[in-house]
Design a protein around this motif. Structure first.
Motif, PDB file in Angstrom:
ATOM      1  N   PHE A  76       0.787  -1.100  -0.097  1.00 14.51           N
ATOM      2  CA  PHE A  76       0.081  -0.080  -0.002  1.00 14.51           C
ATOM      3  C   PHE A  76       1.021   1.100  -0.148  1.00 14.51           C
ATOM      4  CE2 PHE A  76      -2.661   3.129   2.009  1.00 14.51           C
ATOM      5  CZ  PHE A  76      -3.982   3.252   1.410  1.00 14.51           C
ATOM      6  N   ASN A  77       1.229   1.878  -1.119  1.00 18.80           N
ATOM      7  CA  ASN A  77       2.303   2.648  -1.282  1.00 18.80           C
ATOM      8  C   ASN A  77       1.901   3.771  -2.060  1.00 18.80           C
ATOM      9  OD1 ASN A  77       3.879  -0.258  -1.567  1.00 18.80           O
ATOM     10  ND2 ASN A  77       4.640   0.935  -0.203  1.00 18.80           N
ATOM     11  N   ASN A  78       2.528   4.962  -1.747  1.00 23.70           N
ATOM     12  CA  ASN A  78       2.401   6.276  -2.706  1.00 23.70           C
ATOM     13  C   ASN A  78       3.751   6.248  -3.297  1.00 23.70           C
ATOM     14  OD1 ASN A  78      -0.031   7.262  -2.827  1.00 23.70           O
ATOM     15  ND2 ASN A  78       0.168   8.396  -0.744  1.00 23.70           N
ATOM     16  N   TYR A  79       3.816   6.342  -4.643  1.00 25.46           N
ATOM     17  CA  TYR A  79       5.061   6.438  -5.407  1.00 25.46           C
ATOM     18  C   TYR A  79       4.565   6.691  -6.832  1.00 25.46           C
ATOM     19  CZ  TYR A  79      10.244   5.202  -5.763  1.00 25.46           C
ATOM     20  OH  TYR A  79      11.288   5.266  -6.031  1.00 25.46           O
ATOM     21  N   TYR A  80       4.401   7.956  -7.214  1.00 27.62           N
ATOM     22  CA  TYR A  80       3.662   8.387  -8.080  1.00 27.62           C
ATOM     23  C   TYR A  80       4.845   8.363  -9.510  1.00 27.62           C
ATOM     24  CZ  TYR A  80      -0.379  10.516  -6.462  1.00 27.62           C
ATOM     25  OH  TYR A  80      -1.641  10.727  -6.000  1.00 27.62           O
ATOM     26  N   GLU A  81       6.005   7.884  -9.522  1.00 28.55           N
ATOM     27  CA  GLU A  81       6.861   7.991 -10.376  1.00 28.55           C
ATOM     28  C   GLU A  81       6.358   6.348 -11.132  1.00 28.55           C
ATOM     29  OE1 GLU A  81       7.867   9.170  -7.700  1.00 28.55           O
ATOM     30  OE2 GLU A  81       9.533  10.055  -7.856  1.00 28.55           O
ATOM     31  N   PHE A  82       5.921   5.637 -10.239  1.00 27.56           N
ATOM     32  CA  PHE A  82       5.421   4.252 -10.800  1.00 27.56           C
ATOM     33  C   PHE A  82       3.949   4.562 -11.170  1.00 27.56           C
ATOM     34  CE2 PHE A  82       9.064   3.150  -8.803  1.00 27.56           C
ATOM     35  CZ  PHE A  82      10.084   2.359  -9.662  1.00 27.56           C
ATOM     36  N   GLN A 217       9.389  -0.514  -3.461  1.00 24.15           N
ATOM     37  CA  GLN A 217       8.118   0.369  -3.567  1.00 24.15           C
ATOM     38  C   GLN A 217       8.193   1.320  -2.176  1.00 24.15           C
ATOM     39  OE1 GLN A 217       8.556  -3.064  -3.274  1.00 24.15           O
ATOM     40  NE2 GLN A 217       7.090  -4.104  -1.747  1.00 24.15           N
ATOM     41  N   ASN A 218       8.974   1.024  -1.160  1.00 21.44           N
ATOM     42  CA  ASN A 218       9.455   1.873  -0.052  1.00 21.44           C
ATOM     43  C   ASN A 218      10.334   2.753  -0.380  1.00 21.44           C
ATOM     44  OD1 ASN A 218       8.081  -0.778   1.147  1.00 21.44           O
ATOM     45  ND2 ASN A 218       7.208   0.672   1.931  1.00 21.44           N
ATOM     46  N   GLY A 219      10.983   3.059  -1.409  1.00 21.24           N
ATOM     47  CA  GLY A 219      12.030   3.927  -1.676  1.00 21.24           C
ATOM     48  C   GLY A 219      13.338   3.696  -2.013  1.00 21.24           C
ATOM     49  N   LEU A 222      17.595   4.439  -1.274  1.00 17.87           N
ATOM     50  CA  LEU A 222      17.608   5.364   0.108  1.00 17.87           C
ATOM     51  C   LEU A 222      16.403   6.442   0.074  1.00 17.87           C
ATOM     52  CD1 LEU A 222      20.192   6.280   1.937  1.00 17.87           C
ATOM     53  CD2 LEU A 222      20.449   8.328   0.329  1.00 17.87           C
ATOM     54  N   ARG A 223      15.982   6.499   1.138  1.00 22.06           N
ATOM     55  CA  ARG A 223      14.643   7.451   1.309  1.00 22.06           C
ATOM     56  C   ARG A 223      14.475   8.307   2.446  1.00 22.06           C
ATOM     57  NH1 ARG A 223       9.359   5.143   2.422  1.00 22.06           N
ATOM     58  NH2 ARG A 223       8.261   6.924   3.005  1.00 22.06           N
ATOM     59  N   LEU A 224      14.148   9.370   2.541  1.00 21.74           N
ATOM     60  CA  LEU A 224      14.022  10.349   3.621  1.00 21.74           C
ATOM     61  C   LEU A 224      13.118   9.899   4.387  1.00 21.74           C
ATOM     62  CD1 LEU A 224      15.163  12.862   4.961  1.00 21.74           C
ATOM     63  CD2 LEU A 224      13.243  14.203   3.372  1.00 21.74           C
ATOM     64  N   TYR A 230       3.851  15.254   7.316  1.00 27.71           N
ATOM     65  CA  TYR A 230       3.150  14.233   6.307  1.00 27.71           C
ATOM     66  C   TYR A 230       4.121  13.454   5.365  1.00 27.71           C
ATOM     67  CZ  TYR A 230      -0.833  16.871   8.080  1.00 27.71           C
ATOM     68  OH  TYR A 230      -1.968  17.269   8.641  1.00 27.71           O
ATOM     69  N   GLY A 231       3.395  12.372   5.182  1.00 24.13           N
ATOM     70  CA  GLY A 231       4.379  11.355   4.395  1.00 24.13           C
ATOM     71  C   GLY A 231       5.030  11.822   3.167  1.00 24.13           C
ATOM     72  N   PHE A 232       4.549  12.745   2.336  1.00 26.38           N
ATOM     73  CA  PHE A 232       5.000  13.309   1.192  1.00 26.38           C
ATOM     74  C   PHE A 232       6.293  13.627   1.415  1.00 26.38           C
ATOM     75  CE2 PHE A 232       2.116  16.640   2.084  1.00 26.38           C
ATOM     76  CZ  PHE A 232       3.014  17.865   1.880  1.00 26.38           C
ATOM     77  N   LYS A 233       6.753  14.210   2.431  1.00 31.32           N
ATOM     78  CA  LYS A 233       7.903  14.909   2.658  1.00 31.32           C
ATOM     79  C   LYS A 233       9.074  13.830   2.664  1.00 31.32           C
ATOM     80  CE  LYS A 233       8.555  18.903   3.715  1.00 31.32           C
ATOM     81  NZ  LYS A 233       8.732  20.037   2.840  1.00 31.32           N
ATOM     82  N   SER A 234       8.720  12.428   2.966  1.00 35.16           N
ATOM     83  CA  SER A 234       9.823  11.474   2.914  1.00 35.16           C
ATOM     84  C   SER A 234       9.891  10.927   1.488  1.00 35.16           C
ATOM     85  CB  SER A 234       8.995  10.341   3.988  1.00 35.16           C
ATOM     86  OG  SER A 234       8.897  10.707   5.012  1.00 35.16           O
ATOM     87  N   ALA A 235      11.021  11.550   0.752  1.00 32.54           N
ATOM     88  CA  ALA A 235      11.274  11.360  -0.790  1.00 32.54           C
ATOM     89  C   ALA A 235      11.834  10.037  -0.803  1.00 32.54           C
ATOM     90  CB  ALA A 235      12.025  12.618  -1.297  1.00 32.54           C
ATOM     91  N   LYS A 236      11.354   9.340  -1.666  1.00 35.69           N
ATOM     92  CA  LYS A 236      12.208   8.030  -2.224  1.00 35.69           C
ATOM     93  C   LYS A 236      13.032   8.198  -3.143  1.00 35.69           C
ATOM     94  CE  LYS A 236       7.662   5.773  -0.892  1.00 35.69           C
ATOM     95  NZ  LYS A 236       6.636   4.824  -1.394  1.00 35.69           N
ATOM     96  N   ALA A 237      13.939   7.285  -3.096  1.00 33.95           N
ATOM     97  CA  ALA A 237      14.821   7.211  -4.341  1.00 33.95           C
ATOM     98  C   ALA A 237      15.823   8.156  -4.735  1.00 33.95           C
ATOM     99  CB  ALA A 237      14.072   6.424  -5.458  1.00 33.95           C
TER     100      ALA A 237
HETATM  101  N1  MTE Z   1       9.858   9.923  -4.843  1.00 35.67           N
HETATM  102  C1  MTE Z   1       8.596   9.835  -4.300  1.00 35.67           C
HETATM  103  N2  MTE Z   1       8.723   9.683  -2.969  1.00 35.67           N
HETATM  104  C2  MTE Z   1       7.507   9.609  -2.117  1.00 35.67           C
HETATM  105  C3  MTE Z   1       6.334   9.634  -3.019  1.00 35.67           C
HETATM  106  C4  MTE Z   1       6.260   9.792  -4.277  1.00 35.67           C
HETATM  107  O1  MTE Z   1       5.120   9.831  -5.106  1.00 35.67           O
HETATM  108  N3  MTE Z   1       7.648   9.690  -4.943  1.00 35.67           N
HETATM  109  N4  MTE Z   1       5.173   9.811  -1.973  1.00 35.67           N
HETATM  110  C5  MTE Z   1       5.312  10.252  -0.725  1.00 35.67           C
HETATM  111  C6  MTE Z   1       4.097   9.980   0.035  1.00 35.67           C
HETATM  112  S1  MTE Z   1       2.800  10.847  -0.248  1.00 35.67           S
HETATM  113  C7  MTE Z   1       4.006   9.096   1.002  1.00 35.67           C
HETATM  114  S2  MTE Z   1       2.810   9.093   2.056  1.00 35.67           S
HETATM  115  C8  MTE Z   1       4.989   8.263   1.455  1.00 35.67           C
HETATM  116  C9  MTE Z   1       4.648   6.789   1.299  1.00 35.67           C
HETATM  117  O2  MTE Z   1       5.911   5.821   1.824  1.00 35.67           O
HETATM  118  P1  MTE Z   1       5.469   4.296   1.878  1.00 35.67           P
HETATM  119  O3  MTE Z   1       4.959   3.788   0.539  1.00 35.67           O
HETATM  120  O4  MTE Z   1       6.861   3.718   2.285  1.00 35.67           O
HETATM  121  O5  MTE Z   1       4.632   4.065   3.148  1.00 35.67           O
HETATM  122  O6  MTE Z   1       6.109   8.290   0.433  1.00 35.67           O
HETATM  123  C10 MTE Z   1       6.410   9.736  -0.121  1.00 35.67           C
HETATM  124  N5  MTE Z   1       7.553   9.641  -0.879  1.00 35.67           N
END
Ligand code: MTE
Ligand code: MO
Length: 314
Positions: A76-82, A217-219, A222-224, A230-237
């Motif tokens: 259950f992930n948010n990751y708009y690049e996918f 899928q969780n980033g 390396l992921r912040l 809020y979760g969107f501040k935690s940037a993935k990849a």
């Molecule tokens: N690169 C990237 N990082 C991202 C996102 C994204 O779309 N792209 N979505 C964010 C949002 S909205 C949330 S809630 C969390 C979700 O992290 P999770 O999938 O590991 O729970 O990642 C954040 N980091």
């Protein structure tokens, strides 16, 4: 609010009530990552602190918090690049290449660096941090991350006095990330923090969860993770970390500044035009629970915002 407990203790207490890896498996997994025989021995009898944290690892985890299952965290992930479809990120990210991977750390620093992900893993031993993650859409999870404090990497590059903010830039590879072909969004995904927020010991770079490698899928790799935002501040990849003088533009703030502020501190008293902020749905549970100010981390980070109007600076 809950009792003040050490993160490590919190996770071991919760462990018995979840499908967490057995302790033995966890220790094996941790040892595998670190390649540290000494650490293995040290971890033999107690739940393993994988390394000594550089600063106090205490955090408030109310006793009613339970770890979200590995299954839910990774499906259950948010990751708009996918894809914007939370249930399809895992399968679309299955073959994502996380090696070779370089992270550039530069901007207003005295010692600019480019590190391979393997350098990062060997230089900065990871420890477990159990954090709540609260998505602005109104759901939340409790996640046992493996990671290290962002301040460790920032100290290495020696920020200049003129550096006031940090900008994070993430991978922009349309061949691997189908969502990047959608022209609407201001790719690549980027985020930012004020320097003092970035230096805070709760702010980590995560490279794993549940004692395992970080799933794509969780980033990965390396992921912040900034648990009071809020979760969107935690940037993935993440591929680039820049120290800058001015507040940097960020992905969601560029798309809809009235909905997503630069600070985006979890705050039940600041309404969102489309989603409830007073309460949240904990994934895996029924019903809703109250959302806590600063996601329950007010004691640790509240002072960062002394004298600031958090309704205006949302
Ligand atoms: N690169 C990237 N990082 C991202 C996102 C994204 O779309 N792209 N979505 C964010 C949002 S909205 C949330 S809630 C969390 C979700 O992290 P999770 O999938 O590991 O729970 O990642 C954040 N980091
Ligand atoms: Mo989110």
């Amino acid at each position: 609010m809950g009792e003040k407990i050490k993160t490590m203790i919190a996770s071991s207490e919760i462990t018995s009530e979840t499908n967490y890896l057995s302790r033995r498996d966890f220790i094996k997994a941790a040892g595998l990552f670190l390649g540290g025989a000494g650490l293995l021995a040290a971890c033999d009898t107690t739940f393993p602190p994988v390394s000594e944290p550089s600063l106090s690892p205490t955090t408030t985890l109310p006793s009613q918090d339970r770890l979200t299952t590995y299954e839910d965290i990774t499906n259950f992930n948010n990751y708009y690049e996918f894809t914007p479809d939370k249930t399809r990120v895992a399968s679309l990210a299955k073959d994502f290449r996380v090696s070779p991977w370089n992270i550039e750390i530069g901007g207003l620093v005295h010692k600019q660096k480019t590190l391979g992900i393997e350098d990062v893993l060997s230089k900065f031993p990871r420890e477990e941090r159990v954090y709540r993650l609260r998505c602005v859409e109104g759901w939340s999870m409790v996640i046992p991350w493996m990671g290290f404090e962002l301040n460790q990497i920032l100290k290495e590059v020696e920020p200049m006095l003129s550096a006031k903010y940090i900008k994070f830039t993430t991978l922009n590879d349309p061949e691997q990330m189908p969502g990047l072909n959608s022209g609407f969004y201001p790719w690549p995904y980027s985020e930012g923090l004020r320097l003092d927020e970035a230096m805070h010991n709760l702010t980590i770079l995560a490279t794993g969860l549940y004692g395992k490698e970080l799933p794509n899928q969780n980033g990965a790799p390396l992921r912040l993770v900034v648990p009071w935002k809020y979760g969107f501040k935690s940037a993935k990849a993440i591929v680039k970390i820049e120290l800058v003088a001015e507040q940097p533009p960020t992905f969601w703030n560029t798309i809809a500044p009235n909905e997503y502020g630069f600070y985006s501190n979890v705050n039940p008293n600041v309404p969102h035009p489309r989603w409830p902020q007073m309460t949240e749905r904990r994934i895996g549970e029924t019903g809703r629970r109250p959302t806590l100010f600063l996601n329950g981390y007010a004691e640790e980070v509240g002072h960062l915002y002394d004298g600031m109007n958090l309704v205006e600076n949302y």
